[in-house]
Design an enzyme around this catalytic site. Structure first.
Site, PDB file in Angstrom:
ATOM      1  N   VAL A  24     -13.023 -19.626  -8.118  1.00 42.16           N
ATOM      2  CA  VAL A  24     -14.079 -20.635  -8.026  1.00 42.16           C
ATOM      3  C   VAL A  24     -15.369 -19.843  -8.156  1.00 42.16           C
ATOM      4  CG1 VAL A  24     -15.162 -22.456  -6.678  1.00 42.16           C
ATOM      5  CG2 VAL A  24     -12.697 -22.032  -6.462  1.00 42.16           C
ATOM      6  N   GLU A  25     -16.063 -20.020  -9.263  1.00 41.69           N
ATOM      7  CA  GLU A  25     -17.275 -19.239  -9.539  1.00 41.69           C
ATOM      8  C   GLU A  25     -18.504 -20.106  -9.317  1.00 41.69           C
ATOM      9  OE1 GLU A  25     -16.942 -16.328 -12.843  1.00 41.69           O
ATOM     10  OE2 GLU A  25     -15.244 -17.551 -13.456  1.00 41.69           O
TER      11      GLU A  25
END
Length: 487
Positions: A81-82
């Site tokens: 999850v960026e």
């Protein structure tokens, strides 16, 4: 870094007929969506529920995919999850936390102490730090130049062109390794083909935050896809999707569209009719003949986008021979060949006791590796590791090499925004990949205004495109707004 469900949402009544109680009512709006479950939920929420989902593979999730590797559940596609802990909340991060997926914070702050020479072990930290500081200085120059070009409505350039303007093009092994980490590791393509204006500043990190979290949950990152799907598809008491509108192993081969409607054909000879179609296959699939469009899709932006290739190679060893503990998770190998097994991650924190390493390759190296036996890849990797850690380290017992480029349903991993194709110019030219062509609409991470290449980009773009269709189909309002970065 992205999710495409190769699916088709088709009208329920085309297959089963309308109940008699509905026969006298106004005709039900019907939609085919080739691809994305995120948009399907938005359609369903708006009352467009007579749908059938035809998935080209044997699973939903697309480029979000887990597999078993020596007893551990690993992600062969999207993994992070960026964009976390910023001013805005990443919607994927919200779902990950609501589901309770296990994650681990990725800390890249200690690379100067963990950068290895081509032979001879680790660089002195002070020597490496100077190279990292120079790279940061050049990157800051590029960011300021990008802001200036955007605000003055000037033409886009490549990141490499920006480096040339700064009179510093990385050339030594350590400079190329740091450059590869800075750009290729994020975009899966080198600076010479990557847009400056659409990557500096990168909206994902500017808006959602600079933190990244690695998914390690045995349920898999794909749980997010199932979480969304289960909000509009029925399930049994065990939580498995049993909705008759979902059918697997249904690959679309042809899409015909006219002013009156759409016809979709699949490999098994099935034919489905609807009012509209939404396409969410990867941009590289759109560039091939996997799906034949009648008439052809004459959208320039489709053919300008690159589909990059990002390959995470997992390796298992009989015991650890690499540094572990705090500040050692990521390390870099500086080879004279740029991008040659450069980015490494030891997975002791994520998978304690598993004795696993992860090395990432991209672009031409990914394509080269996909075309050779895994045994050759393993031999190359062992030579690199012995250059870093000595000749007496053990051989890997297992290797996993995902092959996204060779897969006909994906032909790569995520899109990279092309040089010179600004969001504003595509509007002016009428070549917006996000905009519909008649009754054909487009969804997927490559259509995201500012987040192409990311899972949250696919999610948000799916919602946006579905709302465009809903507004037009139900209200006859046809508007879409794609703003240039910085406005």
């Amino acid at each position: 870094m992205v999710s495409v469900l190769l699916i088709v949402l088709v009208t329920f009544f085309c297959l089963y007929g309308l109940p008699e109680s509905m026969a006298a009512r106004e005709p039900t709006l019907t939609v085919i969506v080739v691809g994305d479950g995120f948009s399907a939920k938005t359609l369903s929420d708006a009352g467009i529920t007579n749908i059938l989902i035809l998935e080209g593979t044997d699973r939903i999730g697309g480029r979000i995919k887990k597999t078993k590797f020596t007893g551990e559940s690993v992600e062969v596609g999207a993994n992070w999850v960026e964009g976390v802990n910023g001013n805005e909340v990443n919607p994927i991060w919200t779902m990950v936390n609501k589901i309770g997926l296990k994650t681990y914070y990725s800390d890249y702050d200690h690379l100067p102490a963990n950068t290895y020479k081509q032979t001879g072990g680790v660089f002195e930290k002070s020597t490496a730090q100077k190279a990292y500081d120079l790279a940061d200085e050049v990157s800051e120059f590029s960011k300021k130049l990008s802001v200036s070009l955007t605000s003055e409505r000037k033409e886009d350039i490549s990141i490499l062109a920006s480096q040339r303007l700064k009179s510093h093009v990385p050339s030594t092994p350590i400079e190329m390794a740091i450059d590869y980490y800075t750009y290729d590791y994020e975009f899966a393509e080198p600076p010479r083909v990557t847009s400056l204006q659409n990557t500096e500043l990168l909206s994902t990190f500017a808006n959602f935050g600079e933190d990244l979290y690695f998914i390690t949950d045995p349920r898999g990152y794909e749980t997010v896809v199932h979480y969304v799907a289960k909000q509009f598809l029925t399930t049994n008491k065990d939580g498995h999707i049993t909705d008759p509108r979902l059918k697997l192993n249904k690959a679309v081969t042809e899409t015909q569209y006219t002013s009156r409607g759409v016809v979709v054909k699949t490999e098994d000879g099935s034919v489905y009719n609807s009012d509209y179609v939404m396409i969410s296959t990867s941009v590289s699939v759109l560039q091939t003949n996997l799906i034949n469009f009648v008439p052809d899709l004459l959208i320039l932006a489709i053919y300008q986008f690159d589909m990059s290739v990002y390959t995470k190679i997992f390796l298992k060893f009989p015991h650890k021979f690499w540094p572990t503990g705090n500040d050692t998770e990521f390390f870099i190998y500086a080879h004279e060949k740029r991008g040659y097994y450069t980015i490494w991650q030891q997975l002791e924190n994520e998978y304690p006791g598993a004795n696993c390493l992860l090395v990432t390759v991209t672009d031409d190296e990914s394509r080269r590796i996909e075309q050779q036996p895994d045994s050759e890849t393993k031999a190359e990797i062992m030579e690199v590791l012995r250059n870093m850690f000595g000749k007496n380290i053990p051989d890997a017992t297992d290797i996993l090499v995902p092959k996204w480029w060779s897969d006909r349903f994906y032909k790569g991993t995520f899109s990279n925004w092309p040089i010179g194709v600004t969001r504003l110019s595509t509007i002016r030219l009428g070549y917006v990949i996000h905009a519909p062509v008649g009754r054909v609409y487009f969804i997927g991470e490559h259509t995201s205004e500012h987040y192409n290449g990311y899972v949250h980009g696919a999610y948000l773009a799916g919602i946006d495109s579905a709302n465009i269709l809903i507004n037009y189909a139900k209200k006859k309002i046809f508007t879409y707004n794609i703003k240039p970065k910085g406005t």
